[in-house]
Motif scaffolding. Sequence first.
Motif, PDB file in Angstrom:
ATOM      1  N   CYS A  83       0.863  -1.178   0.000  1.00 48.69           N
ATOM      2  CA  CYS A  83       0.000   0.000   0.000  1.00 48.69           C
ATOM      3  C   CYS A  83       0.906   1.237   0.000  1.00 48.69           C
ATOM      4  O   CYS A  83       2.029   1.195   0.507  1.00 48.69           O
ATOM      5  CB  CYS A  83      -0.890   0.044   1.241  1.00 48.69           C
ATOM      6  SG  CYS A  83      -2.278  -1.095   1.194  1.00 48.69           S
ATOM      7  N   LYS A 107      -2.144  -4.464   5.786  1.00 48.70           N
ATOM      8  CA  LYS A 107      -1.632  -3.289   5.048  1.00 48.70           C
ATOM      9  C   LYS A 107      -2.717  -2.227   4.853  1.00 48.70           C
ATOM     10  O   LYS A 107      -2.495  -1.048   5.124  1.00 48.70           O
ATOM     11  CB  LYS A 107      -1.103  -3.721   3.672  1.00 48.70           C
ATOM     12  CG  LYS A 107       0.080  -4.641   3.687  1.00 48.70           C
ATOM     13  CD  LYS A 107       0.640  -4.881   2.303  1.00 48.70           C
ATOM     14  CE  LYS A 107      -0.359  -5.489   1.343  1.00 48.70           C
ATOM     15  NZ  LYS A 107      -0.770  -6.861   1.756  1.00 48.70           N
ATOM     16  N   THR A 108      -3.870  -2.664   4.376  1.00 45.78           N
ATOM     17  CA  THR A 108      -4.944  -1.707   4.095  1.00 45.78           C
ATOM     18  C   THR A 108      -5.465  -1.077   5.374  1.00 45.78           C
ATOM     19  O   THR A 108      -5.744   0.132   5.424  1.00 45.78           O
ATOM     20  CB  THR A 108      -6.082  -2.398   3.322  1.00 45.78           C
ATOM     21  OG1 THR A 108      -5.558  -2.961   2.116  1.00 45.78           O
ATOM     22  CG2 THR A 108      -7.174  -1.401   2.963  1.00 45.78           C
ATOM     23  N   ILE A 148      -4.692   7.552   0.597  1.00 46.13           N
ATOM     24  CA  ILE A 148      -4.204   6.316  -0.007  1.00 46.13           C
ATOM     25  C   ILE A 148      -4.037   6.522  -1.509  1.00 46.13           C
ATOM     26  O   ILE A 148      -4.983   6.879  -2.208  1.00 46.13           O
ATOM     27  CB  ILE A 148      -5.167   5.149   0.268  1.00 46.13           C
ATOM     28  CG1 ILE A 148      -5.289   4.912   1.781  1.00 46.13           C
ATOM     29  CG2 ILE A 148      -4.684   3.876  -0.427  1.00 46.13           C
ATOM     30  CD1 ILE A 148      -6.297   3.846   2.159  1.00 46.13           C
ATOM     31  N   ASP A 164      -3.368   0.631  -3.463  1.00 42.27           N
ATOM     32  CA  ASP A 164      -3.557  -0.544  -2.627  1.00 42.27           C
ATOM     33  C   ASP A 164      -3.140  -1.776  -3.435  1.00 42.27           C
ATOM     34  O   ASP A 164      -3.537  -1.912  -4.594  1.00 42.27           O
ATOM     35  CB  ASP A 164      -5.027  -0.659  -2.206  1.00 42.27           C
ATOM     36  CG  ASP A 164      -5.261  -1.792  -1.227  1.00 42.27           C
ATOM     37  OD1 ASP A 164      -4.504  -1.896  -0.261  1.00 42.27           O
ATOM     38  OD2 ASP A 164      -6.214  -2.567  -1.438  1.00 42.27           O
ATOM     39  N   GLU A 165      -2.316  -2.624  -2.884  1.00 42.32           N
ATOM     40  CA  GLU A 165      -1.870  -3.875  -3.490  1.00 42.32           C
ATOM     41  C   GLU A 165      -0.625  -3.750  -4.366  1.00 42.32           C
ATOM     42  O   GLU A 165       0.282  -4.549  -4.268  1.00 42.32           O
ATOM     43  CB  GLU A 165      -2.982  -4.563  -4.302  1.00 42.32           C
ATOM     44  CG  GLU A 165      -4.040  -5.238  -3.450  1.00 42.32           C
ATOM     45  CD  GLU A 165      -3.474  -6.366  -2.577  1.00 42.32           C
ATOM     46  OE1 GLU A 165      -2.880  -7.310  -3.111  1.00 42.32           O
ATOM     47  OE2 GLU A 165      -3.597  -6.264  -1.348  1.00 42.32           O
ATOM     48  N   ILE A 210      -9.424   0.097  -3.698  1.00 37.90           N
ATOM     49  CA  ILE A 210      -9.054  -0.704  -2.534  1.00 37.90           C
ATOM     50  C   ILE A 210      -9.999  -1.900  -2.485  1.00 37.90           C
ATOM     51  O   ILE A 210     -11.207  -1.754  -2.675  1.00 37.90           O
ATOM     52  CB  ILE A 210      -9.203   0.103  -1.224  1.00 37.90           C
ATOM     53  CG1 ILE A 210      -8.283   1.319  -1.232  1.00 37.90           C
ATOM     54  CG2 ILE A 210      -8.911  -0.769  -0.011  1.00 37.90           C
ATOM     55  CD1 ILE A 210      -8.542   2.260  -0.069  1.00 37.90           C
ATOM     56  N   GLU A 215     -11.081  -4.727   0.243  1.00 34.76           N
ATOM     57  CA  GLU A 215     -10.974  -5.151   1.636  1.00 34.76           C
ATOM     58  C   GLU A 215     -11.775  -6.423   1.842  1.00 34.76           C
ATOM     59  O   GLU A 215     -12.883  -6.564   1.302  1.00 34.76           O
ATOM     60  CB  GLU A 215     -11.528  -4.077   2.571  1.00 34.76           C
ATOM     61  CG  GLU A 215     -10.920  -2.705   2.420  1.00 34.76           C
ATOM     62  CD  GLU A 215     -11.725  -1.672   3.179  1.00 34.76           C
ATOM     63  OE1 GLU A 215     -11.615  -1.656   4.418  1.00 34.76           O
ATOM     64  OE2 GLU A 215     -12.466  -0.903   2.552  1.00 34.76           O
TER      65      GLU A 215
END
Length: 332
Positions: free
Chosen positions: A167, A186-187, A200, A203-204, A220, A222
């Motif tokens: 992230c 992480k998220t 952010i 993400d990833e 993102i 989740e």
Amino acid sequence: MPINPVILFTERMEILEKDFLSNFDPKKILGKYNKCFNVGFLTIIISCENNEIFKKLNGYYNLNSKIPKFSSVILIKIEISEETDLERDFTWLKNIQGIKKGKDNYNSTIYKYENTIFIKSESSHFLRIIAPCIEDIFTSLSIITKIIEGIIIDQYIGAGYLPVHSCLVKNNSEYKLILGNSQSGKTTFAQNLIEKNFSIISDEITFISNKDIVGFGQYIKEYSTEKNKSNSNIEQYNNVYRKVTKLVENDSSFKEINQIYLMGLSKNPTFSQKVDKFNDKMQIMIKYLHLFPNEYFIDKDISYTLIVEVAKRLANIEVIIVKNQYDYKKQL
């Protein structure tokens, strides 16, 4: 002056790469509906004949109806078709969690998930997605986004970038990179930094070269306990449910990272929470950077030399180990 390649789709599924002039209009070769999004230097154009598909994809990507001038392009063609002879020339090589992978006679990479077929050109500039009905496209969205991630990763590897499972957050000119295995937190860590005015960026996936850094910067995903698939923000694959949140579009390219957090890489970390020695950081980074995101959907080879170059760059940055996903608040 020719400025970059364009990929043309023909009835025989031949991929032709040709130069074009700056005044060329790519819409002339596309379908009824065409939208695009950008990841750093790369423009991804999606074309289809049904606007309902874009209503779904808009939950993932910052789609724009105006196709800009671009330096590098991926063309994605989504088709509703009941072609029955497509698989005749396919050779299937793998099958992981219901996703078949193989090759065709043109050395394109082929995927199949339920009734949806994906044909990715050898150059990774063109992706054809074929399904017999629009409902098959909708039920394949989680796989579609994974394959699109894979074709983007291929392009960045070809440009000398390493895909790093991470992230990325930003506060003004301060950037923090958060590393960790899947489900390490992480998220969650990144979302808690929002309380400190961070946003952010990615993400990833973060793409890192010896000069530049680019965040994937689209959405993102989740893990979710909600299983209501009628909720357009919930996707499901292999009995795993994820909530999808589209990120606000921002400039995802920059030069420096200020701090790195390592999430839950070991239950009993060998090092103290702050890792000071360069050699210790190199050891951690080289081991971690072999964990490529979305590896099943990547065709380009990643050199060990590139891994070492990126590891050296990251080892020169402050590194803090967070023992587990519940320990993050102590680090904020």
